[in-house]
Design a protein around this motif. Sequence first.
Motif, PDB file in Angstrom:
ATOM      1  N   VAL A   1       0.829  -1.196   0.000  1.00 46.35           N
ATOM      2  CA  VAL A   1       0.000   0.000   0.000  1.00 46.35           C
ATOM      3  C   VAL A   1       0.869   1.254   0.000  1.00 46.35           C
ATOM      4  N   CYS A   2       0.575   2.170  -0.911  1.00 37.65           N
ATOM      5  CA  CYS A   2       1.261   3.458  -0.977  1.00 37.65           C
ATOM      6  C   CYS A   2       0.279   4.542  -0.524  1.00 37.65           C
ATOM      7  N   VAL A   3       0.605   5.228   0.555  1.00 35.79           N
ATOM      8  CA  VAL A   3      -0.227   6.305   1.078  1.00 35.79           C
ATOM      9  C   VAL A   3       0.329   7.627   0.577  1.00 35.79           C
ATOM     10  N   GLN A   4      -0.476   8.331  -0.192  1.00 38.60           N
ATOM     11  CA  GLN A   4      -0.015   9.559  -0.838  1.00 38.60           C
ATOM     12  C   GLN A   4       0.418  10.613   0.182  1.00 38.60           C
ATOM     13  N   ARG A   5       1.537  11.240  -0.114  1.00 41.75           N
ATOM     14  CA  ARG A   5       2.131  12.307   0.684  1.00 41.75           C
ATOM     15  C   ARG A   5       2.646  11.831   2.038  1.00 41.75           C
TER      16      ARG A   5
ATOM     17  N   GLU B   1       2.059   1.032 -12.245  1.00 41.21           N
ATOM     18  CA  GLU B   1       2.686   2.167 -12.914  1.00 41.21           C
ATOM     19  C   GLU B   1       1.628   3.096 -13.496  1.00 41.21           C
ATOM     20  N   ASN B   2       0.557   2.503 -14.034  1.00 39.94           N
ATOM     21  CA  ASN B   2      -0.538   3.310 -14.559  1.00 39.94           C
ATOM     22  C   ASN B   2      -1.186   4.135 -13.442  1.00 39.94           C
ATOM     23  N   ALA B   3      -1.386   3.500 -12.280  1.00 39.99           N
ATOM     24  CA  ALA B   3      -1.950   4.218 -11.138  1.00 39.99           C
ATOM     25  C   ALA B   3      -0.993   5.289 -10.641  1.00 39.99           C
ATOM     26  N   ASP B   4       0.285   4.954 -10.594  1.00 37.24           N
ATOM     27  CA  ASP B   4       1.287   5.911 -10.136  1.00 37.24           C
ATOM     28  C   ASP B   4       1.328   7.134 -11.046  1.00 37.24           C
ATOM     29  N   TRP B   5       1.163   6.897 -12.339  1.00 42.32           N
ATOM     30  CA  TRP B   5       1.245   7.963 -13.338  1.00 42.32           C
ATOM     31  C   TRP B   5       0.023   8.866 -13.302  1.00 42.32           C
ATOM     32  N   TRP B   6      -1.181   8.269 -13.075  1.00 42.89           N
ATOM     33  CA  TRP B   6      -2.415   9.016 -13.296  1.00 42.89           C
ATOM     34  C   TRP B   6      -3.271   9.280 -12.062  1.00 42.89           C
ATOM     35  N   SER B   7      -3.042   8.617 -10.961  1.00 46.52           N
ATOM     36  CA  SER B   7      -4.013   8.720  -9.862  1.00 46.52           C
ATOM     37  C   SER B   7      -3.633   9.711  -8.769  1.00 46.52           C
ATOM     38  N   ARG B   8      -2.453  10.286  -8.827  1.00 43.04           N
ATOM     39  CA  ARG B   8      -2.018  11.159  -7.746  1.00 43.04           C
ATOM     40  C   ARG B   8      -2.550  12.583  -7.887  1.00 43.04           C
ATOM     41  N   THR B   9      -3.049  12.927  -9.068  1.00 42.60           N
ATOM     42  CA  THR B   9      -3.578  14.273  -9.290  1.00 42.60           C
ATOM     43  C   THR B   9      -4.994  14.206  -9.841  1.00 42.60           C
ATOM     44  N   ASP B  10      -5.726  15.302  -9.686  1.00 45.43           N
ATOM     45  CA  ASP B  10      -7.059  15.368 -10.272  1.00 45.43           C
ATOM     46  C   ASP B  10      -6.941  15.698 -11.755  1.00 45.43           C
ATOM     47  N   VAL B  11      -8.071  15.877 -12.434  1.00 46.84           N
ATOM     48  CA  VAL B  11      -8.043  16.088 -13.875  1.00 46.84           C
ATOM     49  C   VAL B  11      -7.374  17.404 -14.258  1.00 46.84           C
ATOM     50  N   ASN B  12      -7.254  18.328 -13.301  1.00 46.32           N
ATOM     51  CA  ASN B  12      -6.589  19.596 -13.571  1.00 46.32           C
ATOM     52  C   ASN B  12      -5.097  19.557 -13.272  1.00 46.32           C
ATOM     53  N   GLY B  13      -4.619  18.390 -12.840  1.00 46.23           N
ATOM     54  CA  GLY B  13      -3.202  18.264 -12.545  1.00 46.23           C
ATOM     55  C   GLY B  13      -2.817  18.644 -11.128  1.00 46.23           C
ATOM     56  N   ALA B  14      -3.799  18.971 -10.280  1.00 49.14           N
ATOM     57  CA  ALA B  14      -3.516  19.348  -8.900  1.00 49.14           C
ATOM     58  C   ALA B  14      -3.331  18.090  -8.051  1.00 49.14           C
TER      59      ALA B  14
END
Length: 425
Positions: A139-143, A204-217
């Motif tokens: 499990v990777c917990v963001q931030r 890798e797909n999750a790492d690439w795309w799931s850390r930010t919202d659709v606006n890149g934040a």
Amino acid sequence: MNLTQNISLESLEEALAILPQEASPVLQLNTMPTRPTPFCVEAMTVQYIVTAARRFGDRLVSRFMDLGRTTAHFDDALKKAFGNPHMLVAWVMANLAEDRAGAKIERSVAAHFNTYLDAMESYDFMQTHGTVEFRANLVCVQRAQREYVRSLYAQVGGKNVMRPYPEIRLVVQDILSQLAPRWNGQQLRDIAGPLARLVRELMENADWWSRTDVNGALYHNGVRAVTFRLVDLDKGNLDVFAGANSHLQAYLASFLGETSRSLHGDRPTRTFIEMSVVDSGPGLARRWLSSREDWKSVSDPLEEVTVEEESAAIAECFKKWRTSSSDMNRGVGLFAVARILRERNGFMRLRTGRLAYLFGTESAIRDVEGRASNARRVDDYAFLGDGTHVFFEDSNVNFFLRPWSDHRCAVAEGTSYSILLPVRG
């Protein structure tokens, strides 16, 4: 919001449907789910929690109904609880955690999770959870300070990147050797290879795309998780793991005619690996649609399109060489996942946005192949009348995404994959 009863895919989907009408942002759940958990339910439970958190934001309260702050065994119970992915996600995504009486649980006790992080990073995978199951959690917990667990990530040029496939394969082989110490080297290698490719591509797909919202934040909080579970299935526990779902029942039942012997007796048995991959990002279609030139920033892409357009966007994510990234070296990840599942006779449930899909079962494969033979193809792709997406390779059906049911789903945040692979005995 109450997840304290025995839950199923059907009950979770029903709970999602009424989530917009929920008046209270209090999520009631137990730290230890009922065991054994049916296939595909763990990933969907995490996704429900993520959806509730994104809806209620900093108002969400996670109330753990089997914890009492003043009881003698509270600390031990909480430490054990952090080994359950759904409990950890509820803790991470909520603004406040409470015991059954509504007493606040201080955030400082989250240090208990470090025990499981240590196990993940020291390759002691049987200690990455607090249950008696044959399983492993990564499990990777963001931030979080240790967001990038070392068993999955390496530092390259000061950045954390997914380890290359050969290293991930060794990690997966190590996990399997601990889950199934009786397996010989051939069995370990046979299943470790395809599992490692699935892990690497999906994480890798999750790492690439799931850390930010659709606006890149960057999201304030979030998770990316992959879990493994080893299950010996026979006719005595088929209904437990398949639940009431006809797709799972048909898929699992097809393997029980074989003559391999159970560890618990002479009944025909088959071993399965369940791999769940879940992230708390925007979801496949939102990410794809937000990459279009005509998309208006800050809006929710799903609010501007029909379900049919959302479905088409998901299909684009699985087509070879399609990518919403500016990096043209990407674009084969989900296509590779699809190929592996077909080659290994796997089963998959995908849940994202307003849609759910499946791949697997002999009857579905025969049906899709028969109808796809006369379908109009464009760039090795066909869309069937029942909403099934079919992907071809060398003129043969390589993969398909078939609607999970005829019922329209409520919006779910993030993306979840529940994958079953039979182990060749």
